[in-house]
Each structure stands twice: as structure tokens, then as C-alpha cells.
Design a protein around this motif. Structure first.
Motif, PDB file in Angstrom:
ATOM      1  N   ARG A 398      -4.405   2.101  -6.643  1.00  0.00           N
ATOM      2  CA  ARG A 398      -4.356   3.372  -5.931  1.00  0.00           C
ATOM      3  C   ARG A 398      -3.451   3.305  -4.708  1.00  0.00           C
ATOM      4  O   ARG A 398      -2.759   4.277  -4.361  1.00  0.00           O
ATOM      5  CB  ARG A 398      -5.775   3.739  -5.510  1.00  0.00           C
ATOM      6  CG  ARG A 398      -5.938   5.050  -4.739  1.00  0.00           C
ATOM      7  CD  ARG A 398      -5.725   6.261  -5.619  1.00  0.00           C
ATOM      8  NE  ARG A 398      -4.354   6.742  -5.550  1.00  0.00           N
ATOM      9  CZ  ARG A 398      -3.892   7.808  -6.188  1.00  0.00           C
ATOM     10  NH1 ARG A 398      -4.699   8.467  -7.001  1.00  0.00           N
ATOM     11  NH2 ARG A 398      -2.657   8.190  -6.063  1.00  0.00           N
ATOM     12  N   LEU A 401       0.374   4.079  -5.431  1.00  0.00           N
ATOM     13  CA  LEU A 401       0.748   5.344  -6.080  1.00  0.00           C
ATOM     14  C   LEU A 401       0.885   6.461  -5.070  1.00  0.00           C
ATOM     15  O   LEU A 401       0.425   6.378  -3.924  1.00  0.00           O
ATOM     16  CB  LEU A 401      -0.311   5.713  -7.129  1.00  0.00           C
ATOM     17  CG  LEU A 401      -0.560   4.695  -8.245  1.00  0.00           C
ATOM     18  CD1 LEU A 401      -1.637   5.206  -9.177  1.00  0.00           C
ATOM     19  CD2 LEU A 401       0.723   4.393  -8.994  1.00  0.00           C
ATOM     20  N   ASP A 405       0.059  11.214  -8.232  1.00  0.00           N
ATOM     21  CA  ASP A 405      -0.192  10.357  -9.380  1.00  0.00           C
ATOM     22  C   ASP A 405      -1.700  10.202  -9.605  1.00  0.00           C
ATOM     23  O   ASP A 405      -2.506  10.383  -8.684  1.00  0.00           O
ATOM     24  CB  ASP A 405       0.447   8.986  -9.169  1.00  0.00           C
ATOM     25  CG  ASP A 405       1.955   9.092  -9.024  1.00  0.00           C
ATOM     26  OD1 ASP A 405       2.530  10.048  -9.584  1.00  0.00           O
ATOM     27  OD2 ASP A 405       2.537   8.230  -8.336  1.00  0.00           O
ATOM     28  N   VAL A 407      -4.768   7.681 -11.272  1.00  0.00           N
ATOM     29  CA  VAL A 407      -5.199   6.409 -11.820  1.00  0.00           C
ATOM     30  C   VAL A 407      -6.644   6.582 -12.283  1.00  0.00           C
ATOM     31  O   VAL A 407      -7.459   7.202 -11.599  1.00  0.00           O
ATOM     32  CB  VAL A 407      -5.071   5.267 -10.787  1.00  0.00           C
ATOM     33  CG1 VAL A 407      -5.843   5.582  -9.507  1.00  0.00           C
ATOM     34  CG2 VAL A 407      -5.577   3.958 -11.393  1.00  0.00           C
ATOM     35  N   VAL A 417      -2.542   4.809 -15.671  1.00  0.00           N
ATOM     36  CA  VAL A 417      -1.870   5.457 -14.554  1.00  0.00           C
ATOM     37  C   VAL A 417      -0.956   6.539 -15.115  1.00  0.00           C
ATOM     38  O   VAL A 417      -0.227   6.296 -16.086  1.00  0.00           O
ATOM     39  CB  VAL A 417      -1.064   4.450 -13.711  1.00  0.00           C
ATOM     40  CG1 VAL A 417      -0.264   5.181 -12.627  1.00  0.00           C
ATOM     41  CG2 VAL A 417      -1.987   3.429 -13.077  1.00  0.00           C
TER      42      VAL A 417
END
Length: 507
Positions: A398, A401, A405, A407, A417
């Protein structure tokens, strides 16, 4: 009539001959007896002492002036007792007036309370059905978007059974049904109650299934009026019981002197109106000198306190239900250990990203991440150590990103992801390299120390490697399997020629 005729004949016989119609020569009036026979309905007028006729008043006028009923002159002694029997004492008149007034007030209050209860219950039923319809629409949104009849039917049946609905339906935009639910086993009395409940309550509600601003379907639900009707009958019975209790107290209060009753009752009535019109349930009736009125005020205070407590209870239940619904919604789409979205939520995000990319011509990428040594960690250190590794893995991914985005934890030691949008495959490979490097660092646990771990990553790019979210996930999984078998802890981009064997293995 015959008695009066006989008395008249006796007076004529007792009268002197001249008075009976004999002339000076003693001749008999031949008309007397014949006229009497022919006119038996005509009574002789009373005569004065001098032989003249005495005027007779009309029957009824003088008697009414003296307070006697018409036609009762010959029964004067009995008539006096009859008149006294029709006159009521003042206390009884006041008591009857108080009872009538009290009953009218109690009935009016009962009708008002019943109507208020009905209106409140109708509002609650309408809002509850609308909330259920929206919940179903939100829950069946994925199945509707993917036109999954089985999933939509299962979800609809589960929620409809929990909410005790009579029927529910999810219809597509063209009107064709996607899923239906109908409660079975209705008894005869249930059918009668359902019909009556349908007349009293709004038992139908509808909500659209909206995805990305587009109406995909419409959810229609029909509630069960039996429950609400039974609750309304209980309310009516309670109101009737309160009316009976209040009516009894009114009858007791009518025995008091009016000056001692009117003011406390007026105060209580004013309090009732204030509590009913202004919803001031915190008001309380003051103590009264009369025992019965004091008890009535206490009962009224208890009723207000009960209503106030019931409203507070309903508000608390509503808040608890709202929190529970939010918690269930969160648990349905998130992993309880890592707090990341689960597979269902990830596929929804991926499907939306694919639709957006297809419409705007943008690229997206999907990374499939699988731990290389998770099983050995669980076997050697236990599941607690495995949980620490999963939590730290989720945190590291996390951190690398963007906010846009996504996850998710797909299950076990598998993560995914979603990178959207991206400029090209080089962005996806750069992120995959950074994640692989970050996951190769040992995990420091307060209970187990440093734990060596790594993860293999598969990369799939939209639209080159797949045109749907499921196709991208399969491609990324195949690329991950090739990376795991060739060089654990690295990443591979999907290649249709190299990953054919991996596809066969996954199939």
C-alpha cells in the motif's frame, strides 16, 4: 266512556222533574233517552246551581299550568309520585354529565392516538421498505452488471427471507426479470391479514440498480403486512385499555364536587394537548389533592415516560441497525485481517477500470502477488507469524501505490494490485520491481524476530493481455506462476507463448 254515561244518567234521575225535561204539565221529553242512545259519545255539559250551563275548560291547558300531565286528572295522587320519579337529583345529573363528557374526551383521544400510531407506522413501513429495496439494489449490483442470474437470485432470496418480504424481483432495463423471490406456505388467515395490511400500509417499494451512473435494473419489493397489522392491533388494544382505565377514573372523579374536579382536569387536559401537539413528552402532571385525579396524573406521567422511553429505544435500535448494516457492508467487501478489499471488491474495481479504459482509450495493469515462503513460515513458526507477515506485506504494498490504485487480498497469501490509469507497460513493471524489492526485506515481528520472506509477481496489461477483469486476473496469475517457477522473488510480464503451460496448469 260508559262510566261517564252512567254517572250522567244517575244525576238526571236524581234531578227534579223539571230538570229532567218534564214541562209544567208533566209531559215527558220523548227525545231524551233516544238522543242519549244515538249520541253516546256526547257528554252533557255541567250545569250551574241556577240551572244554567257552566263553561268547562279545555283538557290539558290548566293541567299543564299546574305541572300535571295531560289526561291524568282522575289519577292525581299517582301522578304526583310519577313526576317525582322522573326527576333526577343534581348529583346524579352532574355525574351523568361528567361521565358523558369524559367518555367523549377519552374516545376522541383514543381515535387521535390510533390515527397517529397508524400514520407513524405507515411512515416507518414506507421508509423501511425503501431502505430494503435500496439495500437489495446495492447488494445485487455486481450480479446485475454481469447478468449473473444465479448470484442475483441467491442474494435476493437471502435478503428477502431475512426481511420477511412477501415477494421481490430484480428486473432488467428491458423489463425482463433477472431474479425473483416469492414466499411459500401462506395460510388462509395469513392471506386475510395480508390483504388487510395491504389496504392500511404502503407495502410496495422500488429502487434502481445504478452502476457508473447507468440504470441496469430495478428492484421491486412487497412487504409483509401481517407483522405491521399485528403491531397496529396491539397499539389499538393498548389505546382501548388506556381508554377503559381513564373512563373508570372519570367515573370516580364525577363523585367529587365540581369545584374540586374542574381545575385539575383542565390542567391535565392542557398538559395532554401540549404533549400531543408539541410532542413535549418531558412534561409531567403535578400532584393533585384528590386521590383519583392524582392517580390519573401518575398514570398519564407513566404513559408519557413509556412513550418517551419507547421513542428513545426506537432511535437507539435504528442507530444500532445502521451501524450493523455499515459493518456488514464493510465486512462483505474487505479482508478482516489486513483491512484490504477482498476478491469481490477488487473485481468490481477492476471491472470499472476496464470499462473506463475501454471508453477513454487508457491503459491499466493488474499485478498478481504470491508469497514464496508463506507455507513454510506457517509450518515452522505458526499462524500468528503468518498473520504478521500478511499484515506487513499489505502495508508495504500500500505504501508504494497511489491513492487511485487498489490493492486487495484475494485469499491466503495472494494479493492483487490494480494500477489505473498508466501510460504503458513500463509503469507496471517499475511498480512490480519496487514491490518485489520491498517484499524481499525481512519482516520484523515483536514475537518472532526477523522473518525472511519474498513474493513472486505476475503482470498483465489492459488491453494487450485481456479485455475483461477476469481475463487480466488469469493472465497475471499465469505470469506469476512462471516467475515463481523460474526465479522466486521476481516478476514476469504475461506472454501468451511462454505462459501457455502455466495456463494449462491453472486450468
Amino acid at each position: 266512556m260508559r262510566c261517564r254515561l252512567r254517572r250522567c244518567a244517575a244525576r238526571r234521575r236524581a234531578a227534579p222533574p223539571a230538570a229532567r225535561g218534564h214541562g209544567p204539565a208533566g209531559a215527558v221529553d220523548r227525545r231524551g233517552r233516544g238522543v242519549l242512545r244515538r249520541r253516546r259519545h256526547v257528554l252533557p255539559a255541567p250545569r250551574c246551581a241556577d240551572g244554567g250551563l257552566r263553561s268547562q275548560p279545555r283538557r290539558g291547558g290548566a293541567q299543564r299550568a299546574q305541572g300535571q300531565p295531560t289526561g291524568a286528572a282522575h289519577r292525581a295522587p299517582a301522578g304526583g309520585r310519577l313526576v317525582n320519579a322522573h326527576r333526577q337529583p343534581l348529583l346524579q345529573v352532574l355525574r351523568a354529565a361528567h361521565v358523558r363528557l369524559g367518555l367523549a374526551a377519552v374516545i376522541a383521544a383514543g381515535i387521535v392516538l390510533t390515527l397517529l400510531s397508524l400514520l407513524t407506522l405507515r411512515t416507518y413501513v414506507e421508509q423501511n421498505l425503501q431502505l430494503v429495496a435500496r439495500s437489495i439494489a446495492y447488494t445485487v449490483e455486481p450480479a446485475t452488471v454481469f447478468d449473473d442470474r444465479a448470484a442475483a437470485t441467491e442474494t435476493l432470496a437471502l435478503i428477502a427471507a431475512q426481511e420477511n418480504l412477501l415477494s421481490a424481483q430484480v428486473a432488467r432495463r428491458d423489463g425482463s426479470p433477472l431474479a425473483r423471490y416469492q414466499r411459500d406456505g401462506k395460510a388462509t388467515h395469513d392471506a386475510a391479514l395480508t390483504h388487510l395490511g395491504t389496504l392500511l400500509f404502503p407495502l410496495r417499494a422500488a429502487a434502481p440498480v445504478v452502476h457508473q451512473g447507468t440504470n441496469f435494473a430495478e428492484v421491486t419489493v412487497q412487504g409483509n403486512g401481517d407483522v405491521y397489522l399485528l403491531y397496529l392491533l396491539k397499539v389499538v388494544a393498548a389505546v382501548a385499555g388506556c381508554m377503559a382505565v381513564i373512563g373508570w377514573w372519570v367515573s370516580r372523579l364525577s363523585r367529587r364536587i365540581e369545584s374540586e374536579i374542574v381545575e385539575p382536569l383542565n390542567s391535565l387536559a392542557s398538559l395532554t394537548r401540549t404533549a400531543r401537539t408539541e410532542r413535549s413528552l418531558g412534561l409531567r402532571a403535578p400532584p393533585a389533592r384528590v386521590h383519583e385525579i392524582h392517580n390519573l396524573g401518575e398514570d398519564f406521567n407513566a404513559l408519557l415516560a413509556e412513550i418517551q422511553a419507547r421513542e428513545a429505544e426506537l432511535v437507539a435500535k435504528h442507530d444500532d441497525l445502521k451501524v450493523a448494516n455499515e459493518s456488514l457492508s464493510y465486512l462483505a467487501y474487505h479482508d478482516s485481517l489486513t483491512g484490504l478489499p477482498n476478491r469481490a471488491s477488487f473485481l468490481q474495481h477492476a471491472a470499472r477500470a476496464v470499462i473506463t479504459g475501454r471508453g477513454q482509450g487508457s491503459n491499466a495493469a493488474m499485478l498478481y502477488i504470491d508469497s514464496d515462503s508463506f507455507k513454510s513460515i506457517n509450518d515452522s513458526l505458526g499462524h500468528a507469524a503468518g498473520d504478521d507477515v500478511l499484515i506487513e506485506t499489505a502495508r508495504r504494498i500500500r505504501a508504494l501505490l497511489r491513492e487511485s490504485d487498489v490493492v486487495a487480498r484475494l485469499g491466503g497469501d495472494e494479493f492483487a494490485v490494480l494500477l489505473a490509469p498508466i501510460r504503458g507497460a513500463e509503469d507496471a513493471t517499475r511498480i512490480a520491481e519496487e514491490i518485489a524489492t520491498a517484499l524481499r526485506a525481512p519482516v520484523t515481528s515483536s514475537r518472532f524476530g526477523a522473518i525472511d520472506t519474498s513474493a513472486s509477481i505476475g503482470v498483465a496489461v489492459f488491453p494487450r493481455h485481456g479485455h475483461t477483469a477476469q481475463a487480466l486476473l488469469v493472465a497475471a496469475d499465469a505470469a506469476m506462476y512462471r516467475a515463481k517457477t523460474s526465479q522466486p522473488g521476481s516478476y514476469c510480464v504475461f506472454d501468451s507463448e511462454l505462459d501457455t503451460e502455466s495456463d494449462a496448469h491453472l486450468a
